[in-house]
Design a protein around this motif. Structure first.
Motif, short mmCIF file in Angstrom:
data_model
loop_
_atom_site.label_atom_id
_atom_site.label_comp_id
_atom_site.label_asym_id
_atom_site.label_seq_id
_atom_site.Cartn_x
_atom_site.Cartn_y
_atom_site.Cartn_z
N GLY A 87 -25.37 18.53 -3.28
CA GLY A 87 -25.53 17.31 -4.07
C GLY A 87 -24.38 16.33 -3.99
N TYR A 88 -23.37 16.60 -3.15
CA TYR A 88 -22.21 15.71 -3.05
C TYR A 88 -22.51 14.56 -2.08
CZ TYR A 88 -19.29 19.30 -5.24
OH TYR A 88 -18.74 20.21 -6.12
N GLU A 89 -21.99 13.38 -2.42
CA GLU A 89 -22.02 12.26 -1.49
C GLU A 89 -20.71 11.51 -1.60
OE1 GLU A 89 -22.41 10.81 1.42
OE2 GLU A 89 -24.47 11.51 1.13
N LEU A 90 -20.30 10.88 -0.50
CA LEU A 90 -19.03 10.16 -0.46
C LEU A 90 -19.11 8.90 -1.30
CD1 LEU A 90 -18.11 10.44 3.33
CD2 LEU A 90 -17.46 11.94 1.45
N ILE A 91 -18.10 8.71 -2.17
CA ILE A 91 -18.06 7.52 -3.01
C ILE A 91 -16.81 6.68 -2.75
CG2 ILE A 91 -19.39 8.64 -4.82
CD1 ILE A 91 -16.69 8.85 -6.40
N GLY A 92 -15.86 7.20 -2.00
CA GLY A 92 -14.63 6.46 -1.74
C GLY A 92 -13.72 7.27 -0.84
N SER A 93 -12.47 6.86 -0.76
CA SER A 93 -11.50 7.55 0.09
C SER A 93 -10.10 7.30 -0.43
CB SER A 93 -11.61 7.04 1.53
OG SER A 93 -10.75 7.76 2.40
N TYR A 94 -9.30 8.35 -0.41
CA TYR A 94 -7.88 8.25 -0.75
C TYR A 94 -7.14 8.19 0.58
CZ TYR A 94 -3.27 9.79 -2.44
OH TYR A 94 -1.93 9.90 -2.72
N ASP A 95 -6.56 7.05 0.87
CA ASP A 95 -6.02 6.80 2.20
C ASP A 95 -4.52 6.59 2.20
OD1 ASP A 95 -8.65 6.87 3.08
OD2 ASP A 95 -8.88 4.70 2.96
N GLU A 96 -3.90 6.94 3.30
CA GLU A 96 -2.53 6.55 3.57
C GLU A 96 -2.61 5.38 4.55
OE1 GLU A 96 -0.14 9.81 4.92
OE2 GLU A 96 -1.04 11.20 3.48
N VAL A 97 -2.20 4.20 4.08
CA VAL A 97 -2.26 3.01 4.93
C VAL A 97 -0.84 2.59 5.27
CG1 VAL A 97 -4.44 2.27 3.94
CG2 VAL A 97 -2.31 1.45 2.95
N THR A 98 -0.69 2.05 6.46
CA THR A 98 0.65 1.67 6.92
C THR A 98 0.66 0.20 7.29
OG1 THR A 98 2.41 2.19 8.51
CG2 THR A 98 0.15 2.37 9.30
N LEU A 99 1.79 -0.46 7.04
CA LEU A 99 2.00 -1.85 7.41
C LEU A 99 3.49 -2.09 7.60
CD1 LEU A 99 1.67 -4.12 4.24
CD2 LEU A 99 1.80 -1.65 4.12
N PRO A 100 3.87 -3.11 8.36
CA PRO A 100 5.29 -3.40 8.56
C PRO A 100 5.94 -3.78 7.23
CG PRO A 100 3.95 -4.52 10.22
CD PRO A 100 3.01 -3.99 9.18
N THR A 101 7.04 -3.14 6.91
CA THR A 101 7.72 -3.43 5.65
C THR A 101 8.14 -4.89 5.58
OG1 THR A 101 8.55 -1.16 5.70
CG2 THR A 101 9.58 -2.66 4.13
N ALA A 102 8.52 -5.47 6.71
CA ALA A 102 8.97 -6.85 6.72
C ALA A 102 7.90 -7.82 6.22
CB ALA A 102 9.42 -7.25 8.12
N ASP A 103 6.62 -7.47 6.39
CA ASP A 103 5.56 -8.37 5.94
C ASP A 103 5.53 -8.50 4.42
OD1 ASP A 103 4.98 -8.51 8.57
OD2 ASP A 103 2.90 -7.86 8.41
N LEU A 104 6.09 -7.51 3.73
CA LEU A 104 6.10 -7.57 2.26
C LEU A 104 7.09 -8.60 1.75
CD1 LEU A 104 5.89 -3.76 1.40
CD2 LEU A 104 4.02 -5.41 1.57
N THR A 105 8.10 -8.90 2.54
CA THR A 105 9.08 -9.91 2.09
C THR A 105 8.46 -11.30 2.02
OG1 THR A 105 9.87 -10.32 4.34
CG2 THR A 105 10.98 -8.58 3.08
N ALA A 106 7.32 -11.48 2.70
CA ALA A 106 6.66 -12.79 2.69
C ALA A 106 5.80 -12.99 1.44
CB ALA A 106 5.79 -12.94 3.94
#
Length: 393
Positions: free
Chosen positions: A124-143
């Protein structure tokens, strides 16, 4: 005579369970005494073959936020079957015992992180979402542009505010755990000790509006990583402040990894879009007790709903059948009836409960059949909240 026996694990099977986990998941064998199968916040079911542990399932009692309400949840974890005994239907008995007991103890739903979703759909289980590890350049956060407010390092005395911020954020979504109970750190000091830093965002009056729990790995050259295990903000100002502050690590941690569910509001405020999923952990849900799941949550006060439906394929015996759902003044009543034209599969009801799919989507997937007369009303009752997962178990 059946050589298999399914029952609750006993204390002296801890070592056997640790070995089975190591061979199933590739975990290194830890030094010292393995965790007892009946440790706080865990109930371990095992199947033995001539007395040897060959399969196991762990039930972890949680509460999850759904529709602004706390819903008792059976979190299924550490599902494992010895290689030589796979294909013998051992999981069917384990899940029957674990979920039936959890429902008897008050769990309305069950959730898990399936490595192979197809294995668990028969329960009876179905996927409702996902817990993800996402990566991005840290420098982009300074913008990220800031708009007032400030930040400071959190102290143990701030943990009550941190917990309150998480609860405010979580209650506005479907799926987050409440972070109460034996599976979570009991003291403020224990929370602080898990991270290199906890940074608090404050508004112009000094009121906390968000926090980031983070650690540093990989040194301070090209391999440096800023790992953000939890990033929560209840205002735009707080979110922008935290992201910009994390971006100041760019020279020593070129990459940032954020644990979240997509879509994340971070994507709306970072000017560039270098978002990449490093590791995805899909999350599944099953309904254990139809009446409890539907009455434990609240509803829009303007909604007036009077419908009948049936469901088949639920994992707990006695739950399949037809129901009358009546919603008024923000609350629901549920009664069993003889029959209904509208029919959900167990997986369809799980998706409906999570609010992830419309009636037309469920119909196209073969998870909902029958009259379309009330589709808009169903969609109104179960739409409008995003699923987010912020804890892995």
């Amino acid at each position: 005579m059946n050589p298999y026996e399914t029952r609750l694990a006993v204390a002296d099977e801890a070592e056997a369970l640790a070995r089975l986990s190591s061979e199933s998941f590739g975990y290194p064998r830890a030094d010292g005494t393995p965790r007892p199968p009946d440790a706080a916040g865990r109930r371990t079911w095992v199947t033995t073959h001539h007395g040897r542990v060959v399969a196991a399932v762990v039930d972890r009692p949680y509460e999850s936020w759904f529709w602004g309400s706390r819903v008792r949840t059976s979190g299924i974890a550490s599902v494992k079957v010895a290689l030589e005994h796979r294909g013998n239907g051992l999981l069917s008995t384990l899940f029957e015992r674990a979920l039936t007991t959890a429902a008897h103890d008050g769990a309305a739903i069950s959730t898990l992180f399936p490595t192979a979703p197809g294995i668990y759909r028969r329960f009876g289980y179905e996927l409702i979402g996902s817990y993800d590890e996402v990566t991005l350049p840290t420098a982009d956060l300074t913008a990220v542009r800031t708009c007032g407010g400030s930040i400071r390092r959190a102290e143990a005395r701030d943990m009550r505010a941190v917990r309150d911020l998480y609860a405010r954020w979580a209650a506005a979504h479907n799926g987050p755990l409440t972070r109460d109970g034996a599976s979570f750190p009991a003291t403020d000091e224990e929370v602080m000790d898990e991270y290199a830093g906890v940074t608090l965002a404050l508004d112009d009056e000094g009121t906390p509006t968000g926090y980031a729990m983070w650690s540093r790995t990989g040194g301070y050259h090209a391999d440096g990583v800023l790992e953000v295990d939890d990033l929560v903000a209840v205002t735009e100002q707080g979110l922008r402040r935290l992201l910009h502050a994390l971006g100041t690590c760019a020279t020593v941690a070129p990459a940032t990894v954020i644990c979240t569910s997509s879509p994340d509001l971070t994507e709306l405020v970072v000017p560039s879009h270098p978002w990449r999923v490093k590791r995805a952990n899909p999350y599944g849900l099953a309904v254990l007790d139809v009446a409890q799941a539907l009455t434990d949550r609240t509803y829009p006060t303007w909604l007036d709903l009077d419908v009948t439906f049936s469901v088949s394929g639920l994992p707990v015996a006695g739950q399949d059948g037809a129901y009358h759902l009546r919603v008024a003044d923000g609350h629901a009543s549920v009664d069993q009836v003889a029959s209904a034209e509208l029919a959900y599969t167990a997986r369809g009801l799980a998706l409906r409960y999570a609010g992830t799919h419309s009636s037309s989507d469920l119909r196209r997937a073969g998870l909902l059949t029958g009259s379309t007369d009330d589709d808009d009303r169903w969609d109104a009752a179960f739409g409008g909240r995003r699923v987010h997962i912020r804890d892995y178990f």
